[in-house]
Design a protein around this motif. Structure first.
Motif, short mmCIF file in Angstrom:
data_model
loop_
_atom_site.label_atom_id
_atom_site.label_comp_id
_atom_site.label_asym_id
_atom_site.label_seq_id
_atom_site.Cartn_x
_atom_site.Cartn_y
_atom_site.Cartn_z
N LEU B 352 0.84 -1.21 0.00
CA LEU B 352 0.00 0.00 0.00
C LEU B 352 0.87 1.26 0.00
O LEU B 352 0.63 2.21 -0.76
N ASP B 353 1.89 1.22 0.83
CA ASP B 353 2.83 2.34 0.91
C ASP B 353 3.43 2.62 -0.46
O ASP B 353 3.50 3.77 -0.91
N GLU B 354 3.87 1.55 -1.09
CA GLU B 354 4.51 1.67 -2.40
C GLU B 354 3.56 2.32 -3.41
O GLU B 354 3.92 3.23 -4.14
N ARG B 355 2.27 1.86 -3.40
CA ARG B 355 1.30 2.41 -4.34
C ARG B 355 1.02 3.87 -4.05
O ARG B 355 0.98 4.71 -4.94
N ARG B 356 0.84 4.17 -2.75
CA ARG B 356 0.59 5.57 -2.39
C ARG B 356 1.75 6.46 -2.83
O ARG B 356 1.56 7.54 -3.32
N TRP B 357 2.97 5.95 -2.65
CA TRP B 357 4.14 6.75 -3.03
C TRP B 357 4.14 7.03 -4.53
O TRP B 357 4.49 8.13 -4.96
N LYS B 358 3.76 6.06 -5.31
CA LYS B 358 3.76 6.28 -6.75
C LYS B 358 2.80 7.38 -7.13
O LYS B 358 3.12 8.25 -7.96
N ILE B 359 1.61 7.35 -6.49
CA ILE B 359 0.65 8.43 -6.77
C ILE B 359 1.21 9.75 -6.26
O ILE B 359 1.18 10.78 -6.95
N ALA B 360 1.76 9.72 -5.05
CA ALA B 360 2.27 10.95 -4.44
C ALA B 360 3.32 11.60 -5.33
O ALA B 360 3.35 12.83 -5.48
N LEU B 361 4.15 10.77 -5.95
CA LEU B 361 5.18 11.32 -6.82
C LEU B 361 4.56 12.07 -7.99
O LEU B 361 5.12 13.07 -8.45
N TYR B 367 7.32 18.90 -4.15
CA TYR B 367 8.12 18.57 -2.98
C TYR B 367 9.52 18.08 -3.33
O TYR B 367 10.30 17.76 -2.44
N ASN B 368 9.82 17.96 -4.61
CA ASN B 368 11.14 17.49 -5.01
C ASN B 368 11.44 16.13 -4.37
O ASN B 368 12.47 15.91 -3.75
N LEU B 369 10.45 15.23 -4.49
CA LEU B 369 10.54 13.95 -3.78
C LEU B 369 11.62 13.03 -4.33
O LEU B 369 12.10 12.15 -3.65
N LYS B 370 11.99 13.26 -5.60
CA LYS B 370 12.95 12.34 -6.19
C LYS B 370 14.35 12.51 -5.64
O LYS B 370 15.25 11.75 -5.95
N HIS B 372 15.44 12.08 -2.70
CA HIS B 372 15.93 11.05 -1.80
C HIS B 372 15.19 9.74 -2.10
O HIS B 372 14.21 9.71 -2.84
N TYR B 373 15.66 8.68 -1.49
CA TYR B 373 15.05 7.39 -1.81
C TYR B 373 13.74 7.30 -1.04
O TYR B 373 13.64 6.75 0.04
N TYR B 374 12.69 7.86 -1.67
CA TYR B 374 11.45 8.13 -0.97
C TYR B 374 10.78 6.90 -0.38
O TYR B 374 10.22 6.92 0.68
N ARG B 375 10.82 5.78 -1.12
CA ARG B 375 9.97 4.66 -0.73
C ARG B 375 10.31 4.09 0.63
O ARG B 375 9.54 3.36 1.21
N LEU B 376 11.50 4.42 1.13
CA LEU B 376 11.89 3.82 2.39
C LEU B 376 11.31 4.54 3.59
O LEU B 376 11.40 4.06 4.71
N THR B 377 10.74 5.72 3.35
CA THR B 377 10.12 6.43 4.46
C THR B 377 8.64 6.06 4.48
O THR B 377 8.01 6.10 3.43
N PRO B 378 8.09 5.70 5.63
CA PRO B 378 6.65 5.46 5.67
C PRO B 378 5.91 6.72 5.23
O PRO B 378 6.29 7.83 5.63
N ILE B 379 4.88 6.55 4.41
CA ILE B 379 4.30 7.72 3.76
C ILE B 379 3.65 8.67 4.76
O ILE B 379 3.66 9.88 4.56
N ASP B 380 3.11 8.13 5.87
CA ASP B 380 2.43 9.05 6.80
C ASP B 380 3.41 9.90 7.59
O ASP B 380 3.02 10.81 8.30
N VAL B 381 4.71 9.64 7.45
CA VAL B 381 5.69 10.53 8.08
C VAL B 381 5.87 11.79 7.23
O VAL B 381 6.08 12.88 7.75
N VAL B 382 5.72 11.61 5.91
CA VAL B 382 6.00 12.74 5.02
C VAL B 382 4.75 13.58 4.75
O VAL B 382 4.82 14.80 4.71
N PHE B 383 3.60 12.93 4.62
CA PHE B 383 2.39 13.67 4.22
C PHE B 383 1.38 13.74 5.36
O PHE B 383 1.34 12.87 6.24
N THR B 384 0.50 14.77 5.28
CA THR B 384 -0.57 14.90 6.27
C THR B 384 -1.68 13.92 5.93
O THR B 384 -1.74 13.37 4.83
N SER B 385 -2.60 13.72 6.87
CA SER B 385 -3.67 12.75 6.64
C SER B 385 -4.59 13.22 5.51
O SER B 385 -5.10 12.40 4.74
N GLU B 386 -4.75 14.55 5.34
CA GLU B 386 -5.58 15.03 4.23
C GLU B 386 -4.94 14.65 2.90
O GLU B 386 -5.62 14.21 1.97
N GLU B 387 -3.61 14.83 2.84
CA GLU B 387 -2.92 14.51 1.59
C GLU B 387 -3.02 13.03 1.29
O GLU B 387 -3.23 12.63 0.14
#
Lengths: 305, 408
Positions: B352-361, B367-370, B372-387
């Motif tokens: 799920l994290d992986e899929r969310r990250w792909k959309i987020a990108l 956010y210039n997400l590329k 860093h190696y984004y997928r290794l951070t849990p997505i809820d650490v980077v984005f708010t619950s609304e996002e």
């Protein structure tokens, strides 16, 4: 041109020429690879190596000292790589830190040990003792064909001749890969050449010639000859082959001219004492380089687009 | 030991105190001016400058003796050294600008030729100065023992002057060293500032000659700057850390050399400085070798764990030994290679994290997400619950295969 010349001047001149050539040959490639200061770094590092070789073995014989010098040079190359890679520091600074620290530890080791009886000091390492490499046994031109006298030639002469021959042979065998990887490393890699190995071997060869030459003539000649004759040759030709031979020519010319000017120049001016041959040889090589900078055919940077 | 403590608390004779004081100030200036050189990637120019002082010393000595004075006058010798060192610097930039030789070749050529000529002059002096020792060989490695009172005065005055210059001009010099184009657009006279930096390096070199010696000055200029670089990412902090390191090592080094016999000042200062460098190289936070290696290892573990979980989710066979070990340690995998219930839950979360990250990108490009190696951070650490809710709404609209196959 009598016995005096054979005894006191012939061997120093020959040793000077061989040392200069041994340094100038690899210097050609170092200059093109923008690693010209390798000679500088190695010759600073050789000193602590020699001191360590002496302290460990307790004698001033050549073998332990040369071994010490080569191991010190290898340690230095490894240190430079570590600082560069892991510390992410630019190469010049990494080099500067390594050689100055090693040199400083060499000086302290020497000062702290009891070496008053031994002819080993910093100034000696800097200036060399070219003038003292004389051929006691010679008593005329005929000594050149007498085996008994020839056996008494200074060891430095034989060693440097051997190094020169080895470098020439290696250059002859590996000419093409060396040339390609020097001028276009990426192209060399795509043709499958081991560029990193080639670069390491070049460093090793340069280290060996620097150590051998340092042992005989001191560090000024080493640094000067790694850079000045190849740089001069680079300014007067565009062909690597000719550049290498020109650099050999300029190195020999500086050595002969420098030695003669140092030994006999002051006499012609009516002064008794001769001046440092090593310093004079470096000065002459710089003078020749200066002329090439002003008048060399290919001195300017061309926009070959 | 007592002597060393006395030298440290400025209680070891008037001359020693003055020299220690001067050396400390010079170490301070060397640290700062070396930082400018280091940031401009011209670290080894100072080695050529230092070696090019030798002919100046020789010429000054000869001139002063011929004029009937005392050849050992330090002020005269230093003036001479500054003249030839400037000549050497000018020669380097002339060669670089007017011929096709590169800067390293120019540095090496100037260094060896000037030094060689200096040696020639020294041998001339040796034959000239019959009757008394010229003592010029002290300039190779530095010697503070038996220094004259007037020399000590010159050194401390020189130290004060260089420090004052730095304090006055540090802003423009810092700007030019750090970002020359920005300094140019701000209207600074870049060439003049560059020239000032070189003049400062020259002055520090000349005045330190008697203390550190010309062979090792390069260390006093480079090592503090490089050491400071390990501790900070901020250019203004580098300056002060480098100056501190330079000052402390000169202070300790001079005191040590003054109190222990047969310890030449220059090498001791350099060794003190080098030990600080080695300490920083290994132990500095963020940039030290140990921390960097530890971080690399952590990163490697995270990549292996994540890839292992993704493989579990798509029931692929895992063969990599490290991945297997990490999965077992996280209690996601049993010894016989079957996923545990925690393993299955975590694997689904990873997918799920992986899929969310792909959309987020795709939708949060700003956010210039590329970087860093984004997928290794849990997505809820980077984005708010609304996002995340927004991401999920897009996620439900798309067929899952199109997301998994899309190239990120």
């Amino acid at each position: 041109m009598g016995v005096d010349f054979i005894q006191f001047s012939l061997t120093p001149i020959l040793i000077g020429v061989l040392a200069s050539v041994a340094c100038a040959l690899p210097g050609n490639f170092l200059i093109l690879r923008q690693q010209a200061l390798l000679g500088d770094a190695v010759s600073h590092v050789v000193f602590p190596g020699i001191v360590m070789g002496f302290l460990v073995s307790g004698t001033v014989s050549a073998t332990p000292m040369v071994m010490g010098a080569i191991s010190a040079a290898i340690i230095a190359v490894v240190c430079i790589e570590i600082i560069k890679r892991f510390g992410r520091i630019d190469p010049g600074a990494a080099m500067g830190i390594t050689f100055s620290s090693l040199f400083a530890s060499g000086v302290i080791a020497l000062e702290q040990s009891d070496t008053t009886t031994v002819h080993l000091d910093v100034e000696h390492a800097l200036m060399g003792n070219l003038e003292s490499l004389i051929w006691y046994e010679a008593n005329g031109w005929h000594s050149l064909i007498e085996p008994a006298s020839l056996a008494q030639l200074p060891h430095e002469l034989n060693r440097l001749a051997l190094v020169c021959i080895i470098i020439l042979v290696l250059l002859f065998i590996f000419w093409r890969p060396l040339k390609i990887s020097t001028f276009d490393e990426y192209f060399a890699r795509t043709t499958g050449l081991p560029t990193i190995t080639i670069s390491l071997c070049l460093t090793m060869i340069s280290t060996i010639s620097a150590v051998t030459a340092f042992d005989a003539v001191g560090c000024i000649i080493v640094i000067a000859m790694f850079i000045c004759p190849p740089a001069t040759a680079r300014l007067i030709t565009n062909r690597l082959y000719f550049q290498v031979w020109w650099s050999v020519g300029f190195a020999s010319l500086s050595a002969v001219l420098g030695y003669i000017l140092a030994g006999y120049g002051p006499l012609w001016l009516g002064v008794e004492n001769s001046v440092s041959a090593a310093g004079m040889i470096a000065t002459i090589s710089g003078f020749i380089l200066g002329l090439a900078c002003l008048f060399g055919q290919y001195r300017a940077r061309t926009n070959c687009s | 030991m007592n002597n060393f403590l006395n030298a440290l608390i400025f209680n070891a004779g008037y001359n020693t105190n003055l020299v220690t004081f001067g050396a400390t100030l010079l170490g301070f200036s060397a640290g700062i001016s070396g930082t400018f050189l280091f940031l401009r990637k011209r670290a080894l120019v100072c080695d050529a400058i230092a070696h090019a002082t030798l002919p100046g010393i020789g010429l000054a000595f000869i001139t002063m003796v011929l004029l009937g004075g005392d050849g050992r006058n330090l002020a005269g010798l230093l003036t001479g050294s500054i003249v030839t060192a400037s000549l050497g610097t000018a020669t380097i930039s002339w060669i670089v600008h007017n011929t096709r030789l590169t800067e390293d070749a120019a540095i090496g050529a100037v260094l060896s030729v000037f030094f060689g000529f200096g040696i020639v002059l020294l041998t001339i002096i040796q034959s000239m100065a019959i009757g008394y020792q010229a003592g010029l060989e002290h300039f190779f490695l530095g010697a503070t023992a038996g220094m004259l009172f007037q020399d000590a005065i010159i050194i401390s005055l020189g130290g004060v002057l260089t420090v004052a210059t730095i304090l006055l001009l540090r802003r423009p010099m810092m700007l030019v060293a750090f970002d020359i184009n920005y300094a140019y657009t701000r209207g600074y006279n870049v060439q003049l500032v560059d020239f000032t930096i070189m003049a400062l390096v020259l002055a520090v070199t000349a005045i330190s000659l008697k203390i550190v010696g010309l062979i090792l000055i390069v260390a006093m200029l480079i090592i503090p700057a490089v050491t400071a670089r390990f501790w900070t990412e901020r250019s203004d902090h580098i300056l002060w850390i480098a100056s501190g390191i330079g000052a402390v090592s000169s202070y300790i080094g001079t005191a040590l050399s003054a109190s222990v016999s047969a310890l030449p000042t220059g090498p001791v200062i350099v060794i003190v400085c080098t030990s600080m460098f080695i300490f920083s190289l290994f132990l500095a936070p963020a940039r030290g070798i140990i921390v960097v290696m530890y971080n690399n290892w952590q990163f490697q573990k995270r990549v292996h764990l994540r890839q292992g979980l993704l493989a579990l989710a798509s029931s692929e066979v895992i063969r990599d030994a490290l991945t297997l070990k990490l999965l077992r340690r996280a209690k996601c995998l049993r010894k016989d290679g079957v996923a545990t219930s925690t393993g299955i839950i975590k694997a689904q979360q990873a997918v799920l994290d992986e899929r969310r990250w792909k959309i987020a990108l795709r939708i949060f490009e700003k956010y210039n997400l590329k970087s860093h190696y984004y997928r290794l951070t849990p997505i809820d650490v980077v984005f708010t619950s609304e996002e995340i809710a927004k991401i999920d709404s897009i996620l439900t609209e798309l067929p899952t295969t199109s997301i998994d196959n899309s190239i990120t």
